[in-house]
Write a protein that holds these residues in place. Sequence first.
Motif, PDB file in Angstrom:
ATOM      1  N   ASP A 368      29.163  11.457  81.909  1.00  0.00           N
ATOM      2  CA  ASP A 368      29.976  11.646  80.568  1.00  0.00           C
ATOM      3  C   ASP A 368      31.169  12.699  79.860  1.00  0.00           C
ATOM      4  O   ASP A 368      30.400  13.131  79.039  1.00  0.00           O
ATOM      5  N   ASN A 369      31.538  12.570  81.348  1.00  0.00           N
ATOM      6  CA  ASN A 369      32.173  14.134  80.146  1.00  0.00           C
ATOM      7  C   ASN A 369      33.640  14.114  79.960  1.00  0.00           C
ATOM      8  O   ASN A 369      34.691  12.933  80.894  1.00  0.00           O
ATOM      9  N   ASP A 370      34.515  14.634  79.700  1.00  0.00           N
ATOM     10  CA  ASP A 370      36.078  15.788  79.710  1.00  0.00           C
ATOM     11  C   ASP A 370      37.149  16.127  80.654  1.00  0.00           C
ATOM     12  O   ASP A 370      37.888  16.692  80.511  1.00  0.00           O
ATOM     13  N   TYR A 371      35.619  16.631  81.484  1.00  0.00           N
ATOM     14  CA  TYR A 371      35.985  17.490  82.616  1.00  0.00           C
ATOM     15  C   TYR A 371      37.833  17.265  82.968  1.00  0.00           C
ATOM     16  O   TYR A 371      37.789  16.572  84.376  1.00  0.00           O
ATOM     17  N   PRO A 372      38.543  18.011  83.278  1.00  0.00           N
ATOM     18  CA  PRO A 372      39.672  16.953  84.098  1.00  0.00           C
ATOM     19  C   PRO A 372      39.780  17.806  85.394  1.00  0.00           C
ATOM     20  O   PRO A 372      40.093  16.835  86.607  1.00  0.00           O
ATOM     21  N   GLY A 373      38.930  19.197  85.874  1.00  0.00           N
ATOM     22  CA  GLY A 373      39.111  19.050  87.205  1.00  0.00           C
ATOM     23  C   GLY A 373      37.813  18.274  87.877  1.00  0.00           C
ATOM     24  O   GLY A 373      37.487  17.455  87.446  1.00  0.00           O
ATOM     25  N   GLU A 374      37.955  18.704  89.440  1.00  0.00           N
ATOM     26  CA  GLU A 374      37.249  18.067  90.151  1.00  0.00           C
ATOM     27  C   GLU A 374      35.621  18.772  90.115  1.00  0.00           C
ATOM     28  O   GLU A 374      35.249  19.828  89.797  1.00  0.00           O
ATOM     29  N   LEU A 375      34.583  17.882  90.182  1.00  0.00           N
ATOM     30  CA  LEU A 375      33.499  17.858  89.889  1.00  0.00           C
ATOM     31  C   LEU A 375      32.160  17.634  90.337  1.00  0.00           C
ATOM     32  O   LEU A 375      32.254  16.021  91.216  1.00  0.00           O
ATOM     33  N   GLU A 376      31.444  18.820  90.748  1.00  0.00           N
ATOM     34  CA  GLU A 376      30.257  17.728  91.596  1.00  0.00           C
ATOM     35  C   GLU A 376      28.777  18.245  91.109  1.00  0.00           C
ATOM     36  O   GLU A 376      28.779  19.501  90.025  1.00  0.00           O
ATOM     37  N   ILE A 377      27.479  17.506  91.402  1.00  0.00           N
ATOM     38  CA  ILE A 377      26.638  17.793  90.653  1.00  0.00           C
ATOM     39  C   ILE A 377      25.517  17.372  91.474  1.00  0.00           C
ATOM     40  O   ILE A 377      25.040  16.251  92.374  1.00  0.00           O
ATOM     41  N   ILE A 378      24.469  18.579  91.427  1.00  0.00           N
ATOM     42  CA  ILE A 378      23.216  18.072  92.841  1.00  0.00           C
ATOM     43  C   ILE A 378      22.064  18.436  92.101  1.00  0.00           C
ATOM     44  O   ILE A 378      22.548  19.623  90.881  1.00  0.00           O
ATOM     45  N   VAL A 379      21.413  17.906  92.216  1.00  0.00           N
ATOM     46  CA  VAL A 379      20.210  17.781  91.964  1.00  0.00           C
ATOM     47  C   VAL A 379      19.219  18.435  92.223  1.00  0.00           C
ATOM     48  O   VAL A 379      19.032  17.801  93.967  1.00  0.00           O
ATOM     49  N   VAL A 380      18.604  18.943  92.558  1.00  0.00           N
ATOM     50  CA  VAL A 380      17.501  20.426  93.272  1.00  0.00           C
ATOM     51  C   VAL A 380      15.946  19.182  92.827  1.00  0.00           C
ATOM     52  O   VAL A 380      15.914  20.065  91.984  1.00  0.00           O
ATOM     53  N   ASP A 381      15.718  18.527  93.957  1.00  0.00           N
ATOM     54  CA  ASP A 381      14.455  18.147  93.777  1.00  0.00           C
ATOM     55  C   ASP A 381      13.812  18.831  93.782  1.00  0.00           C
ATOM     56  O   ASP A 381      12.580  19.117  95.443  1.00  0.00           O
ATOM     57  N   ASP A 382      12.576  20.290  93.327  1.00  0.00           N
ATOM     58  CA  ASP A 382      11.810  20.661  93.783  1.00  0.00           C
ATOM     59  C   ASP A 382      10.552  20.617  94.318  1.00  0.00           C
ATOM     60  O   ASP A 382       9.165  21.015  93.585  1.00  0.00           O
TER      61      ASP A 382
END
Length: 720
Positions: A368-382
Amino acid sequence: MKKRDPRAHWFLLAFGCFLLACILLMNGYVNGAVGEVPRKPVDESGQAPPEVTQGGPVVSAKDGELRSVRMPRKTVALTFDDGPDPRWTPQILDVLKKHDARGSFFMVGGNVAKHPELVQRVLAEGHEVGNHSYTHADLADAPDWRIRLELSLTQRALSGAAGVKTRLMRLPYSGSPLGTTGAQWKAAQVVGEAGYLVVFTDGDTKDWQHPGVEAMVQSAVDSTKGGRGAIIMLHDAGGDRAEVVKAVDQIIATLKPRGYEFTTLAEALKLPKSEVAATDGEQMIGQTLVFTQSLAQWLVTAMWVLFGIAGAAAVLRLLVLLVFAHLHVRKVKERNLDRRPISPFLTVIVPAYNEEVGIEATLRSLQDNDYPGELEIIVVDDGSTDRTAEIVRAMEGNGLRLLGKKNGGKPSALNAGIDAARGEIIIMMDGDTVFQRDTLRKLVQPFADPKVGAISGNAKVANRKGLWGRWQHIEYVIGFNLDRRMFDLLQCMPTIPGAIGAFRKEVLDAVGGLSEDTLAEDTDLTMAISRSGWQVVYEETAIAWTEAPSGLHQLWKQRYRWCYGTIQAMWKHRSSLREPFGRRCLSYLTVFQVLLPLIAPAVDVYTLYGVLFGDPVKSLVIWLVVVLLQAGAAAYALRLDREKVQPLWALPLQQFVYRQLMYLVVIQSLVTVVTGNRLDWQTIRRTGTFSDPNSAVGRHMASENRKEQKAEEDKTATHA
């Protein structure tokens, strides 16, 4: 094999604190601040029996038999109370030596222990010494045990200072036999039963009233009218005794030509010598007492010095931080005017180990962000053992993906995310943190400057309920964010918090990613980036809400790791002291995050000592001034961060528990480093602060998001 975390030093620290308390208690007792007996008015205590008031000034009350004697004709005993004093006693001794006269010195045991060399000189020049109590307390209304303690301690001091004991004793605040009260006589009986001769006076010069040399001389001469012998009372300590020195010279010069002899009490009364040799055991005990009191005095002096240094350093730091904060506000305004909006490809990396309680709220805030550019989210499960991976898989898609790996610690998880990242800008955050809608957009804007290699965001405490939460909230705003404003201006940022930081990927690749050499991987990385020539700046408007430890044990684990890791990072980058970054950053951290916490307890100890043994009003006023200065700085810092000032009511309470905890954290960390122990990675138990959208934190974030959204809409409408 890893060494166990040290524990024995806590016993040593507790034992040391106990000894310190005993030594300071003794010093307070010596200076009359502990157990001081209030004096009763004379008319409330009655009179001594006629055998005393009408008898001679030297009284024996041993075995219940009362005997008193007077001085022989034309024999004067000059007696000096309250000493020895390093300034006045030597001058009086010089005058006595000049006239070949001898005197009697009734010494306070505490002063004996402070100046044993003066006791030795008094005896070496043929004078005698007497007991005048240990603390100069008024013994007239003291219990019997206190009187015996005062006598015993003074004898111990004399044994340790000069190897002797004395048979003479004068009660503090006593005068002539005629003025002896019933209470004084009761105390004198206790003294007599202990084997002492109790000495009163024939002539009280009242030198403590500073009547003038002429009046003092006349008083002494009047007490010897008609050729009478007399015991004359003077003082060689307790104030300015310049008049006494002159009066002694004139008294002897006046009476000696008239045939008066100036000698000791024992010699005048044909008694055995007043001093007897102390046994070896008594001398050893006395020497221990003298040493302990000297140590106590040294400790009090040292604490006063440390009190001044720590207090001045803390106040100076606050003032400097406030000045830099004001300058930073101006610089940010100027910087924002020249900045063009950018929206590079972002990769947000979320390292997660057993974060099932809060990971969903963290990821929802990113989506839920207002960032106008390309975005990827990586969750690293350790290598989580709970439902963390399951929750993330259910949310995959729209740029969010899960990367699983074996448990290896936070640095390895972040490095795995960096290797898999496609964005040119890497955002790192913790799994217990949530971003506001505008956080990503605002966080990356400083990258418009090509010299900027990394950016620190503004981490705020979300769970502020209760004292622990409020104390950490205040600490974050003052201790962390004000510091970062200064570091930004001085270009020596030591730490980008793990809760919110942005990095150019090329910078991370150049420095080799995150190192596992320290437990403060964020500090280690930030220092490496700063040393490589890139600027590290602070973006105060990019806000991350983090879950702070909710209890003592969890807080201790977190701060212990932080402090230990920071010291590791400082040592690793110690060669930077040859560089501008290190001279600014490491010097500041060494002084204010290592050395100052070590000496800061002196402020608390000396304040407490002052309240108990000194002037409590003065001590409390100084403490209150420091707290008010901190409150003022905190209020300004809260205002800069657009926070309410209500939590400041908890600031005074923070001085009693929280600060001491932080001192102990530094001590524990330094002991761990010095002993060569390796601290394991310590995880913090999450409580799910962000899991309820209707909680106070959730409502606050929603409100902030609405405000930001409305501000953007108004801005767009204005441009249209």
